[in-house]
Design an enzyme around this catalytic site. Structure first.
Site, PDB file in Angstrom:
ATOM      1  CG  ASP B  98     -34.336  69.806  13.145  1.00 30.66           C
ATOM      2  OD1 ASP B  98     -34.322  69.142  14.210  1.00 30.66           O
ATOM      3  OD2 ASP B  98     -35.091  69.553  12.197  1.00 30.66           O
ATOM      4  N   GLY B 381     -34.537  64.786  -2.829  1.00 27.39           N
ATOM      5  CA  GLY B 381     -34.773  65.907  -3.725  1.00 27.39           C
ATOM      6  C   GLY B 381     -35.869  66.764  -3.134  1.00 27.39           C
ATOM      7  CG  HIS B 406     -28.458  68.641   3.179  1.00 22.31           C
ATOM      8  ND1 HIS B 406     -28.252  69.705   2.331  1.00 22.31           N
ATOM      9  CD2 HIS B 406     -29.468  69.019   4.001  1.00 22.31           C
ATOM     10  CE1 HIS B 406     -29.083  70.676   2.613  1.00 22.31           C
ATOM     11  NE2 HIS B 406     -29.838  70.301   3.617  1.00 22.31           N
TER      12      HIS B 406
END
Lengths: 135, 483
Positions: B98, B381, B406
């Site tokens: 991705d 989160g 990330h």
């Protein structure tokens, strides 16, 4: 253990599928069936459709990745899912006549078939491989 | 197998595996983690994958692993690796399928209290205006010629069509368009997948989330970003859809042959690579940049859809329903950057896979308003838990190739999550906690349950404790849309 089959294996982020079969043709068929199951693909009964595939690749692992990637592409573009597999396969070429029907639902998406630790191994029963799918 | 004894402790938040650990390592592995996170990471293959990544030719400095690390395929999620230009390698698997998966954060001056009665309608409207789900169509389909323009122009392609503002582009990494993208390096198959999927969210761990700013930690930086306690924000997490997935698949397959040609030996075929100055390497870089630009526009179109949803539901009900861009940042990307390695400035290609660029104050390429604060770092989160807004620091520039974490990072396998969690029960639990959920697939929702992820606050404690990021604000979810 059954001579052919597949089962999901533990993987933190993605999906891992262990597949086994007496030969390469069986391995490709089981891998395809396992992949559809992981994705939660549901199939209509009709209209039936057929596709013929000819795929060449330098080794059995690349052949497996190419074959499954082709099925994912057909599923995404044509919403077609196969349940009948007439496959002739060596270590570097596959000829397949596939029969199937349109899918009615797909629960989960596979981004790609990876080469991660991909190794088609010979066993006393035939062949075995674990495939990791990026999801 | 890697064990705790194989690590050299540098600080409470930093650990190293030296090159003596395995004969084929070219550089050490440096992990940012608390002891608890480090021990937890030994349960899966993430560390072994980081050691494998350390064998790539042309590496400089260290292979860096972030505290949200988890097992991926080939290269660990949360990994950063820099290779020297011009002849170090580029590895598609070290960037991921991705390409330019990333996060966009929009801010508002909508008070949660004023919007609360309309949150359910807002979740439904977001689900309507931002198409999602497996193979989702219905976004902003383009022709072949338009797709070629998108490959080169990225988010800027949306300006003339009323999908983007000047501020949106200014507050996007690289202005929303990487130079050097070439649609000719992209296969017909990738284009066929990309054309109908532009402007769609997809499925898996991608989401749109409405949050409220729960706490501000750096009032100065928050003011510059337009983040105020009690106000709504919107996050968009997605990438380059089937377009990027196919480009990566194409080049991972092609590079199987390239590694033989260039005599490169690797411990995992998913790490295949080619020298950046080789014809194969150049072709992949041009295609990867095309996918990155597609992803920037994809999130731009979804942001436009989100603005329409906010207007449809909140116009006339709140004083100002406008969503302004805070930042848009990639966490799966290969970028040419200048960094100081062993006291020497050099041009490198930084592979970030599940790691966010985190440039510190004064770094080149940041918009004027963020030059003194440092670049916003967006850390979503898991559903139902906090997200964080951080900024990059001098420390990230010195020690992690300008990178930070990330997300929370998975800890539970998908098969376990499916066994232990039911999607419908999870949705009810979240709704009871005041989080409105719209999900295309309940089994998919279960796999992405908060229990499947690490404690994001522990991850944030690590990166801020290590000094590779600084806290700005904590966000709490109030509505989640998943494909």
């Amino acid at each position: 253990m059954e001579p052919t089959g597949f089962e999901e294996h533990r993987h933190t982020a993605d999906w891992a599928l262990r597949v086994w079969a007496p030969d390469m043709a069986g391995l490709l068929e089981q891998a395809a069936r396992g992949m559809y199951l992981l994705m939660g693909v549901e199939r209509r009964d009709e209209p039936r459709a057929e596709r013929e595939l000819e795929i060449s690749a330098p080794d059995p692992e690349s052949l497996l990745v190419s074959f499954l990637s082709e099925l994912l592409f057909i599923l995404e573009q044509e919403y077609l899912v196969f349940d009948s597999f007439d496959i002739e396969a060596g270590t570097s070429h596959v000829s397949a006549r596939l029969g199937g029907a349109p899918c009615s639902a797909i629960a989960k998406e596979i981004k790609a078939v990876t080469y991660h630790k991909l190794n088609v191994q010979e066993t006393s029963q035939g062949l075995e491989v674990t495939i990791v799918f990026d999801v | 197998m890697v064990a705790l004894k194989d690590f050299r402790k540098i600080s409470d938040y930093e650990w190293e595996i030296p090159t003596s650990f395995r004969h084929d390592m070219r550089v050490p592995v440096r992990l940012f983690a608390t002891r608890d996170l480090l021990e937890a990471s030994l349960d899966d293959l993430s560390i072994e994958q980081a050691v494998n990544a350390a064998t790539l030719p042309g590496l400089v400095g260290h292979v860096i692993v972030m505290p949200d690390m988890h097992q991926g395929y080939g290269f660990p999620i949360g990994g950063v690796a820099a290779t020297a230009l011009p002849d170090g390698v580029i590895s598609p698997g070290a960037i991921g399928y991705d390409i330019n998966c990333g996060v966009r954060l929009l801010g508002s001056s909508i008070e949660l209290e004023a919007a609360e009665p309309f949150l359910s309608d807002l979740a439904t409207a977001l689900d309507h205006y931002c198409p999602s789900g497996v193979g989702s169509h219905g976004g902003y389909p383009v022709t072949d010629a338009e797709l070629d323009q998108v490959c080169r122009q990225g988010a800027a392609w949306g300006m003339k069509r009323g999908l983007a503002t000047e501020q949106d582009l200014r507050r996007t990494e690289e202005g929303g368009a990487l130079s050097g993208a070439d649609p000719a390096a992209v296969s017909a198959r990738a284009k066929a997948r990309g054309r109908p999927q532009l402007g769609t969210l997809g499925a898996g761990n991608h989401f749109i989330e409405v949050d409220v700013v729960e706490q501000v930690f750096d009032a100065g930086a928050a003011q510059v970003m337009g983040l105020q306690e009690g106000m709504l924000t919107l996050q968009i997490h997605c990438g380059s859809r089937g377009f990027g997935h196919q480009i990566c698949s194409d080049y991972v397959a092609q590079f199987q042959e390239a590694v033989r040609r260039y005599g490169i030996k690797l411990p995992d075929r998913e790490l295949v690579c080619a020298p950046m100055d080789s014809p194969e390497g150049k072709a992949y870089i041009a295609a990867m940049r095309a996918a990155a630009n597609y992803a920037f526009l994809n999130r731009q179109i979804l942001a436009h859809g989100a603005r329409q949803a906010f207007e449809a539901v909140l116009a006339g009900k709140v004083r100002n329903w406008h969503l302004h861009q805070i930042y848009d940042i990639a966490h799966n990307m290969g970028k040419e950057e200048t960094h100081t390695v062993d006291g020497r400035q050099m041009r490198v290609c930084v592979h970030r896979k599940g790691a966010t660029r985190a440039f510190g104050p004064g770094a080149p390429g940041l918009p004027e308003e963020y030059r003194s604060t440092g670049q916003p770092v967006l850390v979503p989160g898991s559903m139902g838990t906090a997200s964080w807004v951080l900024v990059g620091t001098e420390g990230s520039m010195e020690r992690s190739f300008g990178s930070s974490c990330h997300g929370a990072g998975r800890v539970l396998s998908r098969s376990q999550a499916k066994k232990e969690i039911r999607g419908d029960e999870l949705r009810r639990t979240l709704e009871k906690r005041g989080i409105h959920v719209r999900a295309g697939s309940l089994p998919g929702l279960a796999e992405e349950a908060p229990q499947a992820y690490k404690d994001v606050d522990e991850v944030i404690k690590t990166v801020t404790g290590a000094g590779i990021a600084r806290k700005v604000a904590r966000l709490r979810p109030v509505a989640v849309i998943k494909g």
